[in-house]
Structure formats: structure tokens, C-alpha cells
Write an enzyme that holds these catalytic residues in place. Structure first.
Site, PDB file in Angstrom:
ATOM      1  N   ASP A 291       0.827  -1.074  -0.054  1.00  0.00           N
ATOM      2  CA  ASP A 291      -0.097   0.314   0.050  1.00  0.00           C
ATOM      3  C   ASP A 291       0.752   1.143   0.024  1.00  0.00           C
ATOM      4  OD1 ASP A 291      -1.877   2.044   0.219  1.00  0.00           O
ATOM      5  OD2 ASP A 291      -2.478   1.194   2.211  1.00  0.00           O
TER       6      ASP A 291
ATOM      7  N   CYS B 152      -3.420   5.432  -4.063  1.00  0.00           N
ATOM      8  CA  CYS B 152      -4.699   6.224  -4.285  1.00  0.00           C
ATOM      9  C   CYS B 152      -4.416   7.382  -5.151  1.00  0.00           C
ATOM     10  CB  CYS B 152      -5.190   6.624  -2.755  1.00  0.00           C
ATOM     11  SG  CYS B 152      -4.092   7.519  -1.747  1.00  0.00           S
TER      12      CYS B 152
END
Length: 144
Positions: free
Chosen positions: A21, A74
Site C-alpha cells: 500500500d 490512491c
């Protein structure tokens, strides 16, 4: 959790799965966090892509042969998406991009092999942010 931006934390390789991530520009969250535009500059996607590349290189070293790496950001930026994925594949020819959705997720990879999640998938309520993800499997045998 290990901060692969500074090292591998002494962890030995041999993992079946590694999830990265990755730290990113956060451009995919502008709807909720418009202040991001006040702190980002034009050089930031490339700078983050370099950091992500170093993290991904360490993550690959933690996989067992046949293990799976998943990379998520993101951001909708090409530098942090398909360009980062292609760069990783050039550095690690033993990786094969997995274009099938992880079990239980109703997602399909785009033509470039990345999974993209965003408001275009929703019904308008609870609109999601923008994410990009890629998955690879490490070859069981080192490439010749």
C-alpha cells in the site's frame, strides 16, 4: 507492517503474498482532500514513483518463488500506475502481471493490466476515491 522505504526490517524472504500500500501523491482523494493541491508540485508524481519503485524492489525480494505481489496507490497518475508497473517488470523479468481479479472481487483489469477503482464504478452514493492496483506472480524458476 514494515516500512520498505527504509529497508526490509530484517525480514527473511519466503512470503506467499506481499501487499504494498504505497505512499503516493494521493491525487485519487482530491474529492475529499482538496488541500492536496496546495502542497503538491508538478515533480511530485515522478518523485513518488521513484520511492514506490524502491519499495517494490524490496517487496519482490521478500517473495518466495511463485509468490504474489500486490501494489496499490490512491492516485490516478500514470507515473504511479502503469508506468510504475512497467518499470518494475523491466527491473524484475521474473514477474508476470496477473490480470485476473483477486478471488471474490468483482473487478476486471484494464487493457494495460491495472485494476482501477473509482467513482465510475459506483451508483453515485458513497462515491469511492480513485485507486490503481497491480498484481504479479514471481516465477517459480529464475528467468534465464
Amino acid at each position: 507492517a514494515v516500512d520498505l522505504s527504509v529497508g526490509d526490517g530484517g525480514i527473511e524472504s519466503g512470503f506467499d503474498r506481499v501487499l504494498v500500500d504505497a505512499p503516493c501523491t494521493g491525487l485519487g482523494t482530491l474529492r475529499r482532500r482538496p488541500e492536496i493541491l496546495l502542497r503538491l508540485g508538478p515533480e511530485d508524481p515522478a518523485r513518488m514513483a521513484r520511492l514506490q519503485g524502491a519499495i517494490l524492489d524490496r517487496a519482490v525480494s521478500l517473495l518466495r518463488p511463485g509468490g504474489v505481489l500486490m501494489y496499490v496507490v490512491c492516485s490516478g497518475s500514470a507515473q504511479e500506475g502503469h508506468e510504475a508497473a512497467r518499470a518494475l517488470e523491466r527491473r524484475h523479468p521474473g514477474l508476470t502481471r496477473l490480470r485476473t481479479s483477486p478471488q471474490g472481487l468483482p473487478l476486471e483489469a484494464d487493457d494495460d493490466g491495472l485494476f482501477r477503482i473509482g467513482p465510475w464504478l459506483g451508483d453515485g452514493r458513497g462515491t469511492p476515491d480513485v485507486y490503481q492496483a497491480a498484481r504479479w506472480q514471481l516465477a517459480a524458476e529464475p528467468p534465464v
